[in-house]
Design a protein around this motif. Structure first.
Motif, PDB file in Angstrom:
ATOM      1  N   ASP A 262       0.854  -1.191   0.000  1.00  0.00           N
ATOM      2  CA  ASP A 262       0.000   0.000   0.000  1.00  0.00           C
ATOM      3  C   ASP A 262       0.888   1.238   0.000  1.00  0.00           C
ATOM      4  O   ASP A 262       1.885   1.292   0.716  1.00  0.00           O
ATOM      5  CB  ASP A 262      -0.864   0.043   1.265  1.00  0.00           C
ATOM      6  N   GLY A 263       0.490   2.239  -0.765  1.00  0.00           N
ATOM      7  CA  GLY A 263       1.251   3.487  -0.763  1.00  0.00           C
ATOM      8  C   GLY A 263       0.855   4.383  -1.918  1.00  0.00           C
ATOM      9  O   GLY A 263       0.109   3.978  -2.808  1.00  0.00           O
ATOM     10  N   ALA A 264       1.343   5.602  -1.876  1.00  0.00           N
ATOM     11  CA  ALA A 264       1.058   6.574  -2.930  1.00  0.00           C
ATOM     12  C   ALA A 264       2.311   7.399  -3.185  1.00  0.00           C
ATOM     13  O   ALA A 264       3.095   7.656  -2.270  1.00  0.00           O
ATOM     14  CB  ALA A 264      -0.093   7.489  -2.524  1.00  0.00           C
ATOM     15  N   ALA A 265       2.498   7.794  -4.445  1.00  0.00           N
ATOM     16  CA  ALA A 265       3.668   8.607  -4.805  1.00  0.00           C
ATOM     17  C   ALA A 265       3.289   9.604  -5.887  1.00  0.00           C
ATOM     18  O   ALA A 265       2.519   9.288  -6.796  1.00  0.00           O
ATOM     19  CB  ALA A 265       4.796   7.709  -5.296  1.00  0.00           C
ATOM     20  N   LEU A 266       3.831  10.816  -5.746  1.00  0.00           N
ATOM     21  CA  LEU A 266       3.526  11.883  -6.707  1.00  0.00           C
ATOM     22  C   LEU A 266       4.784  12.676  -7.047  1.00  0.00           C
ATOM     23  O   LEU A 266       5.733  12.733  -6.268  1.00  0.00           O
ATOM     24  CB  LEU A 266       2.485  12.837  -6.114  1.00  0.00           C
ATOM     25  N   VAL A 267       4.730  13.286  -8.229  1.00  0.00           N
ATOM     26  CA  VAL A 267       5.850  14.077  -8.717  1.00  0.00           C
ATOM     27  C   VAL A 267       5.319  15.449  -9.111  1.00  0.00           C
ATOM     28  O   VAL A 267       4.250  15.559  -9.708  1.00  0.00           O
ATOM     29  CB  VAL A 267       6.480  13.397  -9.960  1.00  0.00           C
ATOM     30  N   LEU A 268       6.071  16.494  -8.761  1.00  0.00           N
ATOM     31  CA  LEU A 268       5.707  17.848  -9.188  1.00  0.00           C
ATOM     32  C   LEU A 268       6.515  18.174 -10.440  1.00  0.00           C
ATOM     33  O   LEU A 268       7.746  18.127 -10.427  1.00  0.00           O
ATOM     34  CB  LEU A 268       6.000  18.857  -8.082  1.00  0.00           C
ATOM     35  N   LEU A 269       5.792  18.464 -11.516  1.00  0.00           N
ATOM     36  CA  LEU A 269       6.438  18.786 -12.788  1.00  0.00           C
ATOM     37  C   LEU A 269       6.095  20.213 -13.167  1.00  0.00           C
ATOM     38  O   LEU A 269       5.034  20.730 -12.824  1.00  0.00           O
ATOM     39  CB  LEU A 269       5.923  17.839 -13.890  1.00  0.00           C
ATOM     40  N   ALA A 270       7.012  20.856 -13.901  1.00  0.00           N
ATOM     41  CA  ALA A 270       6.730  22.213 -14.356  1.00  0.00           C
ATOM     42  C   ALA A 270       7.490  22.490 -15.629  1.00  0.00           C
ATOM     43  O   ALA A 270       8.465  21.790 -15.963  1.00  0.00           O
ATOM     44  CB  ALA A 270       7.122  23.227 -13.281  1.00  0.00           C
ATOM     45  N   GLU A 271       7.050  23.505 -16.344  1.00  0.00           N
ATOM     46  CA  GLU A 271       7.796  23.969 -17.504  1.00  0.00           C
ATOM     47  C   GLU A 271       9.081  24.589 -16.957  1.00  0.00           C
ATOM     48  O   GLU A 271       9.071  25.255 -15.921  1.00  0.00           O
ATOM     49  CB  GLU A 271       6.937  24.978 -18.277  1.00  0.00           C
ATOM     50  N   GLU A 272      10.195  24.363 -17.625  1.00  0.00           N
ATOM     51  CA  GLU A 272      11.508  24.727 -17.060  1.00  0.00           C
ATOM     52  C   GLU A 272      11.611  26.204 -16.691  1.00  0.00           C
ATOM     53  O   GLU A 272      12.024  26.539 -15.567  1.00  0.00           O
ATOM     54  CB  GLU A 272      12.625  24.360 -18.039  1.00  0.00           C
TER      55      GLU A 272
END
Lengths: 413, 462
Positions: A262-272
């Motif tokens: 069980d678990g959750a993972a996220l990534v923050l992405l952005a335009e450079e």
């Protein structure tokens, strides 16, 4: 106009734990919301709007038809943040990253969050087919005799709930059973597998000790560290485990296969440029990605080795060789998946991968593998490793998925 | 909760407790609220700065009543009574900055007697005197200290949540320098500060008082995941700050909740790490922008590892000193010596948390008392060390504050510790937070090197 780059700014995940353990009472939505709130706090995004949040889960309730949007509404983000569910088995997390990166590159978004969640504890349990049909008939019935007739068709056995099965519908084989065939076909030994598992635990434990995860993980429900991690395990201990998959001369054990987690993972992405203007860290660019699928149904190919098809295509398109990477992240669905995939790639004329560069901070065997959360875990960790390594450093991600699929991607600092 | 505590919680228990003299303590006025009744000003010869200060705060003071023979009335038994206010004042400000002679102290008595039973609940007695270092002659110096004796006793005699405090005015301080202190003392923010005296001098850079003093300013709070730290983060956020909430990675989920609630950001960091200061600056630059500077850093993180000294080993000794004192010094050292993005502002505020255990000592807390007394020593030394910079360094010393930590003290001990102060109750975490926010206020530039007790005038070490 300058081309737009999609970059990884940071990430956040819950610690991963064994299914039925410390998160047994948490729903997939709870877990995803927790991972989201941790990410929001890390980057001070409370009350703000993000262009899109994309995530998914493999084991999914019907009530979670809008899982990600509901997680957003339960989080500290502005309610104006749209969200989308995406699902590609264990490729979900990485595919979500690719989806957001592509939107950023196309100018449809400046900032996005991508990842996934899975709770094998919160797996949907459904009713049997005869019961479902009887209930449908009951709802259509108008007269009392019709209603009684519909109810009369229900047998006691029909009342038993049906837990989800982790089997391939086309072959009826569980993932472990399928992988056992692959293991045999590629002649992967028990010792090789145990060695990979042992190293995974050692490397992940070291990363935790070094504080590598201090800005990648937020504790959840009093769990501050991955629960499956066994820093004290030895080759001897792994060698003593009994085999669980395969028939004659089996080699796969609970130690060299991932546990239900069980678990959750996220990534923050952005335009450079957007990220730089905000002062956000630019950890790594999402360079390119490729999906592929294998014909495992006829038995001519392996269920979990589609990445071996995707990687050569991805390398060719980017004019890179398999040696042009500082780090490789091969998702450890099973130790033998990684080993067979490496053998296949080498068999295709791509020269050998430096094993010291593979999964250097540990991978799924030690961390656990909440299916859709694995992509987010890998992308955030790899991006941080690349940023530490320095500009120009490059990493390759390979994730196999049910249905004979594979998602691979290149990140570059 | 033990049996005694349960009985105490019942109506019958409360009745018995009342008969024994354990009344329900008064509910204190808190927050940015002024008294309801008028603010009365008693101006003694040579004063004037208090009137000016009140005027800066937009307050037109009322006239005081004086307890002199002509003003007294007789009660039904023929005893002389001090004059009574028509409307109960909310506060009396006594400007004794011109008082130099013993006989002049009578003027303070005349002002205070009608107030002692005439203030509204959570009323205020605010004394202003000239600091002993600024006056000439033995009598004047003795008198300055004498005023503090009045202050401390008045704090003990006042009822219903009212407090008394004394401000020693240093040379060159103007009304502008005193305004933030006057505002803090009048408002509910100073609810749990009583019987205290501290010094205010001229600020190196003056700022006007404002109801949202930290608008657009970055404030770093360590140990912000729970208890007093969380209250500090919330209080600074209420007053406009962009808060960076810091706590150990293991407390990350609680920390994220606090940070998100106040629209701040969370930094999971063990403050004892060698590079903690650098990590804090980097976080500020990354999350809030490279041009941002830290306006205030609140060194709140602290631990206890209580043992009688006879049972105390080097591990329990060292960890407390490292977290409570050494880490704070390392972080300050980095931030003061490195002009980096996200570093310390030129006119920053550094505040720490001392403790009544540091002031008075406490059984089983040699390590803790050493660290907390050390924080006080650090504050005094930094005031001198940074004398040529507009940076200020101060600390608060909390007494009994209602937190999870004090909730773990056995009931009887807790009840005694809680009630043995002039306000007969424990303080709230927000009381510590408000005092820290006052010390960090841009308008508090003249408050430097001070340790203010937030203890309701606790008997311990007073």
């Amino acid at each position: 106009m300058n081309p737009r780059n999609a970059v990884v700014v940071g990430g956040n995940r819950t610690p991963f734990v064994k299914a039925g353990g410390k998160y047994a009472m948490a729903s997939a939505q709870d877990l995803l919301t927790a991972a989201l709130d941790g990410l929001i706090a890390r980057f001070g995004l409370a009350g703000q709007q993000v262009d899109e949040v994309v995530a998914g889960a493999v084991l999914k309730h019907t009530r979670d038809f809008n899982l990600t949007r509901e997680a957003v509404l339960g989080s500290s983000l502005s309610n104006h943040t749209p969200a989308c569910d995406l699902q590609q088995a264990c490729g979900t997390g990485l595919e979500a990253v690719v989806y957001v990166a592509n939107k950023i590159k196309l100018g449809q978004a400046d900032v996005g969050i991508a990842g996934g969640v899975d709770s094998a504890s919160d797996a949907p349990i459904v009713v049997t087919e005869p019961l479902r049909k009887a209930l449908l008939a009951l709802s259509r019935a108008r007269s009392l005799p019709q209603k009684l007739s519909a109810l009369g068709k229900i047998r006691p056995a029909d009342l038993m709930p049906v837990p989800p099965a982790v089997v391939e519908p086309r072959t009826g084989l569980s993932m472990g059973e399928s992988q056992a065939m692959t293991t045999k076909k590629w002649a992967v030994t028990r010792e090789e597998q145990d060695q990979l598992a042992y190293e995974s635990h050692q490397k992940l434990a070291k990363a935790w000790d070094e504080g590598f995860f201090d800005d990648l993980v937020t504790p959840y429900l009093k769990v501050a560290k991955d629960g499956i991690l066994r820093p004290e395990t030895t080759m001897e201990a792994l060698g003593k485990l009994r085999t669980v998959f395969g028939k004659d001369d089996p080699t796969m054990t609970a130690g060299n296969s991932t546990a239900l987690s069980d678990g959750a993972a996220l990534v923050l992405l952005a335009e450079e440029e957007h990220a730089r203007a905000k002062g956000w860290p630019v950890l790594a660019k999402v360079i390119d990605a490729q999906v592929a699928a294998s014909d495992y149904v006829t038995g001519s190919e392996d269920l979990l080795m589609a990445p071996a098809r995707a990687i050569p295509e991805l390398l060719k398109r980017n004019n890179l060789s398999l040696q042009d990477f500082d780090y490789y992240e091969f998702h450890e669905a099973f130790a033998s998946t990684v080993l067979a995939t490496l053998k296949s790639l080498e068999g295709q004329g791509l020269s050998a991968v430096d094993r010291d560069k593979v999964n250097v901070k540990g991978s799924s065997l030690a961390a656990g593998h909440p299916f859709a959360a694995t992509g987010g875990r890998i992308v955030a960790s790899l991006a941080k490793m690349l940023a530490d390594k320095g500009p120009g450093s490059r990493g390759l991600i390979s994730i196999c998925a049910a249905g004979g699929q594979g998602v691979v991607a290149i990140l570059e600092a | 909760m033990n049996a005694l505590e349960m009985i105490y919680g019942t109506p019958a228990g409360k009745f018995v407790a009342k008969k024994m003299g354990l009344n329900e303590p008064p509910k204190l006025r808190r927050g940015r609220t002024m008294p309801t009744g008028p603010v009365v000003l008693g101006e003694l010869d040579g004063g004037g700065i208090a009137r000016e200060t009140l005027s800066l705060l937009g307050i037109t003071p009322g006239q005081p009543l004086l307890d002199v023979a002509d003003n007294r009335t007789k009660d039904e038994k023929g005893r002389a009574q001090p004059p009574r206010y028509q409307q109960k004042p909310g506060a009396i400000v006594i400007d004794a900055t011109g008082v130099r002679e013993i006989t002049q102290l009578e003027g303070i008595r005349q002002l205070l007697r009608p107030i002692m039973r005439g203030l509204e609940p959570s009323g205020r007695v605010i004394l202003l005197a000239t600091d002993a270092s600024e006056v000439e002659g033995l009598e004047a110096k003795a008198v300055a200290q004498g005023i503090d004796g009045i202050n401390r006793t008045v704090g003990k005699e006042l009822r219903a949540g009212s407090t008394s405090n004394l401000v020693f005015v240093k040379g060159g301080a103007t009304a502008q320098d005193l305004a933030s202190t006057m505002s803090f003392l009048l408002e509910g923010r100073s609810a749990f500060v009583s019987g205290q005296a501290w010094r205010v001098g001229p600020a190196k850079v003056q700022h006007e008082v404002s109801p949202r003093p930290f608008e657009g300013k970055v404030v770093v709070v360590t140990g912000a995941a729970r208890g007093i730290g969380a209250a500090i983060a919330r209080t600074f956020a209420r007053d406009g700050a962009e808060v960076v909430a810091v706590d150990i990675p293991q407390a990350g989920d609680a920390l994220a909740k606090v940070a998100n609630e106040i629209k701040g950001s969370a930094l999971q960091l063990d403050i004892t790490a060698e590079d903690a200061g650098e990590k804090i600056a980097k976080h500020v630059a990354r999350v809030l922008g490279a041009e941002k500077k830290i306006w205030a850093i609140v060194h709140n993180a602290g631990i206890t590892r209580d043992r009688m000294l006879a049972n105390l080993d080097e591990k329990l000794w060292g960890s407390v000193l490292d977290v409570n004192l050494a880490a704070e010094m390392r972080i300050n050292d980095y931030l003061l010596n490195n002009d980096v993005p996200g570093g310390l502002a030129d006119e920053a505020r550094i505040v720490g948390i001392a403790s009544t255990s540091g002031v008075a000592g406490n059984k089983g807390q040699t390590n803790y008392a050493a660290s907390k007394a050390g924080v006080m020593g650090l504050v005094w030394a930094m005031r001198d060390e940074l004398a040529d910079q507009p940076i200020t360094t101060n600390a608060v010393a909390p007494g009994f504050i209602e937190t999870e930590m004090t909730g773990a003290i056995p009931f009887l001990q807790r009840e005694i510790f809680r009630r043995t102060n002039s306000l007969s109750q424990g303080g709230n975490p927000v009381d510590v937070a408000e005092t820290l926010a006052y010390l960090c206020d841009p308008a508090s530039g003249g408050v430097d090197g001070q340790v203010i007790r937030v203890c309701g005038q606790n008997l311990v070490g007073a």
